[in-house]
Design a protein around this motif. Structure first.
Motif, PDB file in Angstrom:
ATOM      1  N   LEU A  97       9.732  -3.313  -0.865  1.00 35.20           N
ATOM      2  CA  LEU A  97      10.719  -3.238   0.202  1.00 35.20           C
ATOM      3  C   LEU A  97      11.322  -1.847   0.234  1.00 35.20           C
ATOM      4  O   LEU A  97      11.675  -1.282  -0.806  1.00 35.20           O
ATOM      5  CB  LEU A  97      11.824  -4.267  -0.013  1.00 35.20           C
ATOM      6  N   ILE A  98      11.444  -1.291   1.434  1.00 32.37           N
ATOM      7  CA  ILE A  98      12.138  -0.028   1.644  1.00 32.37           C
ATOM      8  C   ILE A  98      13.398  -0.396   2.407  1.00 32.37           C
ATOM      9  O   ILE A  98      13.337  -1.019   3.470  1.00 32.37           O
ATOM     10  CB  ILE A  98      11.279   0.980   2.428  1.00 32.37           C
ATOM     11  N   GLN A  99      14.541  -0.015   1.870  1.00 31.17           N
ATOM     12  CA  GLN A  99      15.807  -0.565   2.358  1.00 31.17           C
ATOM     13  C   GLN A  99      16.885   0.512   2.429  1.00 31.17           C
ATOM     14  O   GLN A  99      16.946   1.408   1.580  1.00 31.17           O
ATOM     15  CB  GLN A  99      16.227  -1.678   1.399  1.00 31.17           C
ATOM     16  N   GLU A 100      17.722   0.415   3.450  1.00 30.26           N
ATOM     17  CA  GLU A 100      18.835   1.355   3.549  1.00 30.26           C
ATOM     18  C   GLU A 100      19.748   1.208   2.339  1.00 30.26           C
ATOM     19  O   GLU A 100      19.943   0.112   1.814  1.00 30.26           O
ATOM     20  CB  GLU A 100      19.629   1.119   4.830  1.00 30.26           C
ATOM     21  N   TYR A 101      20.294   2.315   1.893  1.00 24.60           N
ATOM     22  CA  TYR A 101      21.198   2.306   0.750  1.00 24.60           C
ATOM     23  C   TYR A 101      22.616   2.081   1.247  1.00 24.60           C
ATOM     24  O   TYR A 101      23.123   2.841   2.066  1.00 24.60           O
ATOM     25  CB  TYR A 101      21.101   3.623  -0.012  1.00 24.60           C
ATOM     26  N   ILE A 102      23.232   1.006   0.762  1.00 19.69           N
ATOM     27  CA  ILE A 102      24.616   0.708   1.131  1.00 19.69           C
ATOM     28  C   ILE A 102      25.520   1.312   0.065  1.00 19.69           C
ATOM     29  O   ILE A 102      25.506   0.880  -1.087  1.00 19.69           O
ATOM     30  CB  ILE A 102      24.853  -0.807   1.234  1.00 19.69           C
ATOM     31  N   TYR A 103      26.306   2.296   0.461  1.00 19.85           N
ATOM     32  CA  TYR A 103      27.189   2.964  -0.500  1.00 19.85           C
ATOM     33  C   TYR A 103      28.481   2.178  -0.672  1.00 19.85           C
ATOM     34  O   TYR A 103      29.177   1.870   0.295  1.00 19.85           O
ATOM     35  CB  TYR A 103      27.503   4.377  -0.021  1.00 19.85           C
TER      36      TYR A 103
ATOM     37  N   GLY B  17       0.829  -1.203   0.000  1.00 18.27           N
ATOM     38  CA  GLY B  17       0.000   0.000   0.000  1.00 18.27           C
ATOM     39  C   GLY B  17       0.859   1.247   0.000  1.00 18.27           C
ATOM     40  O   GLY B  17       1.875   1.313   0.705  1.00 18.27           O
ATOM     41  N   SER B  18       0.465   2.240  -0.790  1.00 19.53           N
ATOM     42  CA  SER B  18       1.268   3.451  -0.944  1.00 19.53           C
ATOM     43  C   SER B  18       1.475   4.189   0.374  1.00 19.53           C
ATOM     44  O   SER B  18       2.579   4.682   0.658  1.00 19.53           O
ATOM     45  CB  SER B  18       0.615   4.378  -1.977  1.00 19.53           C
ATOM     46  N   ASP B  19       0.437   4.254   1.201  1.00 21.20           N
ATOM     47  CA  ASP B  19       0.569   4.951   2.482  1.00 21.20           C
ATOM     48  C   ASP B  19       1.586   4.261   3.376  1.00 21.20           C
ATOM     49  O   ASP B  19       2.374   4.915   4.078  1.00 21.20           O
ATOM     50  CB  ASP B  19      -0.786   5.025   3.199  1.00 21.20           C
ATOM     51  N   GLN B  20       1.554   2.935   3.363  1.00 19.94           N
ATOM     52  CA  GLN B  20       2.472   2.176   4.205  1.00 19.94           C
ATOM     53  C   GLN B  20       3.916   2.283   3.710  1.00 19.94           C
ATOM     54  O   GLN B  20       4.860   2.273   4.500  1.00 19.94           O
ATOM     55  CB  GLN B  20       2.037   0.709   4.256  1.00 19.94           C
ATOM     56  N   ILE B  21       4.090   2.375   2.400  1.00 10.76           N
ATOM     57  CA  ILE B  21       5.439   2.543   1.845  1.00 10.76           C
ATOM     58  C   ILE B  21       6.044   3.849   2.334  1.00 10.76           C
ATOM     59  O   ILE B  21       7.194   3.905   2.771  1.00 10.76           O
ATOM     60  CB  ILE B  21       5.392   2.514   0.302  1.00 10.76           C
ATOM     61  N   ILE B  22       5.249   4.913   2.271  1.00 10.90           N
ATOM     62  CA  ILE B  22       5.718   6.231   2.715  1.00 10.90           C
ATOM     63  C   ILE B  22       5.981   6.225   4.220  1.00 10.90           C
ATOM     64  O   ILE B  22       6.979   6.772   4.695  1.00 10.90           O
ATOM     65  CB  ILE B  22       4.689   7.311   2.336  1.00 10.90           C
ATOM     66  N   GLU B  23       5.114   5.588   4.971  1.00  6.04           N
ATOM     67  CA  GLU B  23       5.277   5.505   6.419  1.00  6.04           C
ATOM     68  C   GLU B  23       6.550   4.739   6.777  1.00  6.04           C
ATOM     69  O   GLU B  23       7.304   5.138   7.676  1.00  6.04           O
ATOM     70  CB  GLU B  23       4.056   4.816   7.045  1.00  6.04           C
TER      71      GLU B  23
END
Length: 311
Positions: A174-180, A118-124
Motif C-alpha cells: 500500500l502507498i498511502q498519504e502520510y498523516i502528520y 510489483g516494484s514498477d507499479q509501486i513506484i508508479e
C-alpha cells in the motif's frame, strides 16, 4: 462438555486470556493452528469458538496458519457453531484494502491509499503523492510490517529496488498519504462484544511498529512493551473517552460479524480523524490497564463466558 475454544498461533499473546478464563472458572481448550487438519466427515464439538488468528502469523514461521484457520472457521460456521470473530473478521484482519472499504461504507475517513503489486507499479502509484510525504505498508500486515516513511519518489525507488525492500506475503504493497500528528500519538479504541471498552493513547515518537502486548516476538527496534524506565509511558488509557466516530466503528464491526477488535486512528493538524487499522487480534497493555483499573482480557473472558451460557 461445552467449552470455549481459543483459536490462535501465538501462545505468548494468548496466555493473558487463558489466565482470565481460569480465574473465572471457565472451561477452555486452545487450538494452536500453525498446522493441523480438518476432518470434513466429522462435526466440530459444541462450544464457543473464538479466533485470535493474526495477520502477522507468517512472521513467526506459521506461513499458512491464517489460511488453515479460514478453512476451520468455514467448517465451524457450516455446522452452525458459535464463532466469535469468524470468517468475515479474518478476511479483514489480513487485508487493509478490505478494512478501508468497509470503513468508507459508513462514512469513516481513511488515508488516501493505492494498492500495488510489483516494484514498477509501486513506484508508479507513488506519483500520486509527488511533492508530499507518503508511507508504504503491507496489505496483510500487523505489527507495522513494511511501514516506511518517504519524502520523495526517488527515495522510494531506491528502496524498492534494493535488498532492504520487504516483499509483502500477499504481494500487495500500500502507498498511502502520510498523516502528520503534531503531538505524535495515535488512538486505539478497544471493543469487546461489539461494545466500546476504552481508548488508549499510543506514543509514536519512536517509530511505527507498536504492539500493546506485554510479550511479543516481533524482534524490532521500536517495540515498546515493558519499557517501564520511561518517564512518559507509551500507552495511556484515556479517561471517559468519547467521540461520535465510535458509533461508526460499531457499525463496521456489526456489519462484518466482528465482536472483538482494536481500531486505530490519528488526528491531523486540523483535528480531523483518519482511521487506518482494524485489528481483530487485539492485545492489551497491562501497565496502562493497571493504572486505569480497566482490563480488556477480563472483559473478553466474561463475554466468552456469557456466550457459552447461551448454548
Amino acid at each position: 462438555m461445552k467449552k470455549i475454544y481459543v483459536i490462535h498461533e501465538n501462545s505468548e499473546w494468548t496466555v493473558h486470556l487463558t489466565r482470565r478464563l481460569e480465574e473465572l472458572g471457565l472451561p477452555y481448550e486452545e487450538w494452536h493452528l500453525d498446522k493441523g487438519m480438518i476432518n470434513l466427515l466429522e462435526e466440530p464439538p459444541e462450544g464457543v469458538f473464538y479466533s485470535r488468528m493474526s495477520a502477522s502469523s507468517h512472521t513467526r514461521d506459521h506461513r499458512f496458519a491464517a489460511e488453515l484457520t479460514a478453512q476451520v472457521l468455514a467448517w465451524l460456521e457450516f455446522h452452525g457453531r458459535t464463532v466469535i470473530n469468524g470468517s468475515k473478521a479474518l478476511q479483514l484482519e489480513v487485508s487493509k484494502v478490505l478494512q478501508y472499504l468497509e470503513l468508507t461504507k459508513v462514512g469513516v475517513k481513511t488515508p488516501k491509499t493505492i494498492a500495488a503489486a510489483g516494484s514498477d507499479q509501486i513506484i508508479e502509484a507513488a506519483k500520486v503523492f509527488e511533492g508530499q510525504s507518503f508511507i508504504t505498508k503491507h496489505n496483510r500486515a500487523g505489527k507495522g510490517l513494511g511501514v516506511q516513511l518517504f519524502q520523495s519518489i526517488e527515495t522510494l525507488k531506491a528502496y524498492v529496488q534494493s535488498e532492504a525492500f520487504e516483499e509483502p506475503v500477499d504481494g500487495i504493497t500500500l502507498i498511502q498519504e502520510y498523516i502528520y500528528s503534531p503531538e505524535s500519538f495515535i488512538t486505539r479504541c478497544e471493543f469487546v462484544g461489539g461494545k466500546f471498552v476504552y481508548a488508549v493513547k499510543v506514543d509514536t515518537s519512536e517509530g511505527f511498529e507498536l504492539c500493546p502486548a506485554d510479550a511479543c516476538s516481533i524482534g524490532d527496534l521500536f517495540c515498546p512493551v515493558g519499557e517501564e524506565v520511561e518517564e512518559k509511558p507509551k500507552f495511556e488509557i484515556i479517561p471517559d473517552f468519547y467521540d461520535p466516530i465510535l458509533e461508526n466503528y460499531a457499525q463496521v464491526l456489526a456489519a462484518n460479524d466482528i465482536q472483538v477488535a482494536g481500531i486505530e486512528f490519528i488526528r491531523n493538524e486540523a483535528g480531523e480523524i483518519f482511521t487506518y487499522d482494524i485489528n481483530t487480534n487485539t492485545n492489551y497493555n497491562s501497565d496502562a490497564e493497571a493504572k486505569a483499573g480497566k482490563y480488556g482480557m477480563l472483559e473478553l473472558a466474561k463475554f466468552l463466558g456469557e456466550e457459552l451460557k447461551k448454548i
